[in-house]
Design an enzyme around this catalytic site. Structure first.
Site, PDB file in Angstrom:
ATOM      1  N   TYR A   1       3.620  40.557  32.791  1.00 19.51           N
ATOM      2  CA  TYR A   1       2.624  40.317  33.971  1.00 19.51           C
ATOM      3  C   TYR A   1       2.813  41.454  34.894  1.00 19.51           C
ATOM      4  CZ  TYR A   1       1.212  39.126  38.735  1.00 19.51           C
ATOM      5  OH  TYR A   1       0.621  39.171  40.006  1.00 19.51           O
TER       6      TYR A   1
ATOM      7  N   TYR B   1      11.926  24.528  35.868  1.00 17.07           N
ATOM      8  CA  TYR B   1      12.552  25.468  34.999  1.00 17.07           C
ATOM      9  C   TYR B   1      14.027  25.284  35.341  1.00 17.07           C
ATOM     10  CZ  TYR B   1       7.904  27.094  33.141  1.00 17.07           C
ATOM     11  OH  TYR B   1       6.730  27.130  32.621  1.00 17.07           O
TER      12      TYR B   1
ATOM     13  N   THR C   1       1.681  42.635  43.714  1.00 13.70           N
ATOM     14  CA  THR C   1       2.603  41.456  43.948  1.00 13.70           C
ATOM     15  C   THR C   1       4.020  42.026  44.035  1.00 13.70           C
ATOM     16  OG1 THR C   1       3.613  39.685  42.583  1.00 13.70           O
ATOM     17  CG2 THR C   1       2.745  41.728  41.440  1.00 13.70           C
ATOM     18  N   ASP C   2       5.091  41.113  44.505  1.00 13.80           N
ATOM     19  CA  ASP C   2       6.323  41.433  44.728  1.00 13.80           C
ATOM     20  C   ASP C   2       6.981  41.611  43.383  1.00 13.80           C
ATOM     21  OD1 ASP C   2       6.325  38.711  44.174  1.00 13.80           O
ATOM     22  OD2 ASP C   2       7.317  38.159  46.168  1.00 13.80           O
ATOM     23  N   GLU C   3       6.568  40.986  42.359  1.00 15.33           N
ATOM     24  CA  GLU C   3       7.165  40.798  41.208  1.00 15.33           C
ATOM     25  C   GLU C   3       7.361  42.035  40.380  1.00 15.33           C
ATOM     26  OE1 GLU C   3       5.963  37.734  38.237  1.00 15.33           O
ATOM     27  OE2 GLU C   3       5.088  36.784  40.069  1.00 15.33           O
TER      28      GLU C   3
ATOM     29  N   PHE D   1      -8.169  32.478  42.867  1.00  9.62           N
ATOM     30  CA  PHE D   1      -7.514  31.760  43.958  1.00  9.62           C
ATOM     31  C   PHE D   1      -7.607  32.595  45.272  1.00  9.62           C
ATOM     32  CE2 PHE D   1      -3.054  31.090  45.488  1.00  9.62           C
ATOM     33  CZ  PHE D   1      -3.534  30.288  46.439  1.00  9.62           C
TER      34      PHE D   1
ATOM     35  N   LYS E   1       1.049  45.074  36.554  1.00 16.05           N
ATOM     36  CA  LYS E   1       0.842  44.989  37.786  1.00 16.05           C
ATOM     37  C   LYS E   1       1.659  46.572  38.297  1.00 16.05           C
ATOM     38  CE  LYS E   1      -1.520  43.068  40.463  1.00 16.05           C
ATOM     39  NZ  LYS E   1      -2.841  43.217  40.646  1.00 16.05           N
TER      40      LYS E   1
ATOM     41  N   ALA F   1      -7.242  40.144  38.184  1.00 16.68           N
ATOM     42  CA  ALA F   1      -5.843  40.406  37.507  1.00 16.68           C
ATOM     43  C   ALA F   1      -5.744  39.136  36.635  1.00 16.68           C
ATOM     44  CB  ALA F   1      -4.980  40.685  38.189  1.00 16.68           C
TER      45      ALA F   1
ATOM     46  N   LYS G   1      -0.090  26.994  38.224  1.00 19.56           N
ATOM     47  CA  LYS G   1       0.914  27.500  38.894  1.00 19.56           C
ATOM     48  C   LYS G   1       1.779  26.175  39.515  1.00 19.56           C
ATOM     49  CE  LYS G   1      -0.052  31.795  38.395  1.00 19.56           C
ATOM     50  NZ  LYS G   1      -0.528  32.721  39.637  1.00 19.56           N
ATOM     51  N   LEU G   2       2.870  26.652  40.086  1.00 18.02           N
ATOM     52  CA  LEU G   2       3.868  25.366  40.260  1.00 18.02           C
ATOM     53  C   LEU G   2       3.340  24.515  41.399  1.00 18.02           C
ATOM     54  CD1 LEU G   2       6.769  24.392  40.500  1.00 18.02           C
ATOM     55  CD2 LEU G   2       7.398  25.845  42.427  1.00 18.02           C
TER      56      LEU G   2
END
Length: 353
Positions: free
Chosen positions: A159, A216, A134-136, A12, A163, A83, A198-199
């Site tokens: 995940y 969710y 990622t910000d995660e 993506f 990362k 990833a 993905k959403l």
């Protein structure tokens, strides 16, 4: 002409970046992708005859292949998008995330270090390794505050933990070996070519079929949404002018709850794809049990990137969403081909609950 090794360039964000950089700059791209379920050659179909784009199917953990590509193409920069990236899948099968995100990143770093060490003069000085993260990795925010580049890491899913580990490896290869690395940590991306697990693309495709739109929990989880081409511009700017060893957060200044995202999509679909019976798409909304360990809120402070490198997003959430919905409605063939039977829109990551 600079040569970039772009890993994960059929996915993506990577696929969008390959399109962007070939249009924006006089560069060659060697595109390395394993073509798992989320990597699709259909994303690169219009580049088949482009002499500045070379596609190679392969694994970033394959040391011989990575070393060969770096040497053969005299690569000037590595941009690592490769990833496993979907939190729900990491709950069901964390092993693949460790292998790709940790072991694969280690292999890329070490091959790049050997390649960089053999270069001399300006070629050595110009080399960069840009790691896309990622910000995660920062964990979950309360109702206020923003993630900055100095926020402590607190990953909560397999995940994000994988990362975070890869980010630490990148930092270590800079401080230990001097490899000129830069890291970007982005907020939630959306836009064309996103795999429909993905959403946003999942909601669009389900709405087109008249299926329930699963949300969710209470739908109150908040993310900062970033249009993918704005992210691509940021990555290119960091690659051009980012300081080695530095981290740059990339955000869209567009905090929305998941429920707000779905309501925005429904309003756009009411306009662009009206129901035959003139029913609002919001009637399809369905609340389902929450994801295990679902972080409540993410929000990025991208001040450093704006202050030091002059980047800021061009798309608002509203304009980016309209572009995104329009693209999916105009490209049903792409969606049909990537939905090859291995994923049919079912919920993932529910086993742990």
């Amino acid at each position: 002409m600079r040569t970039l090794l772009v890993t994960g360039g059929a996915g993506f964000i990577g696929g969008n970046f390959v399109h962007y950089v070939l249009d924006a700059a006089d560069v060659r791209v060697v595109n390395l992708d394993l073509l798992t379920y989320a990597g699709n050659l259909d994303t690169l179909a219009d580049l088949r005859d482009n002499p500045r784009h070379v596609f190679v199917q392969g694994d970033i953990a394959d040391r011989a292949l990575v070393s060969q590509l770096l040497a053969e193409h005299e690569v000037d920069a590595v941009v690592n998008f490769a990833a496993e990236s979907h939190v729900d899948r990491s709950i069901d099968g964390p092993g693949e995330f460790i292998q790709t995100n940790v072991v694969g990143t280690f292999n890329l770093l070490d091959c790049a270090r050997e390649h960089w060490a053999k270069r001399s003069g300006g070629a050595r000085d110009r080399f960069r390794f840009l790691h896309v993260s990622t910000d995660e990795v920062y964990g979950s925010l309360g109702p206020t505050g923003l993630f900055t580049e100095t926020t402590a890491y607190a990953p909560n899913s397999p995940y994000s933990a994988s990362k975070a580990a890869s980010d630490h490896l990148v930092r270590a290869w800079f401080h230990t070996y001097g490899l000129p690395v830069v890291t970007t940590n982005c907020s939630n991306n959306y836009g064309p070519y996103q795999f429909p697990e993905k959403l946003i693309p999942l909601m669009i495709l389900k709405a087109q079929r008249g299926e329930p739109l699963p949300i969710y929990g209470d739908g109150g989880n908040i993310r900062d949404w970033l249009y993918v081409m704005d992210h691509c511009r940021a990555i290119w700017r960091v690659l051009e002018a980012g300081a080695p060893g530095e981290v740059y957060n990339v955000g869209g200044n567009s905090e929305r709850t998941n429920l707000e995202v779905v309501d925005t999509l429904c309003a756009l679909l009411d306009e662009l794809l009206p129901d035959a019976l003139h029913r609002p798409h919001t009637e399809l909304k369905s609340f389902v049990p929450d994801r295990p360990g679902h972080d409540r809120r993410y929000a990025i402070d991208a001040t450093k990137l704006k202050r030091e490198l002059g980047w800021e997003p061009r798309e608002t959430f509203e304009s980016g969403m309209r572009r995104t919905v329009t693209w999916y409605l105009e490209n049903p063939a792409w969606c049909q081909r990537v939905m090859d039977g291995s994923y049919l829109g079912e919920r993932l990551g529910a086993a742990a609950s």
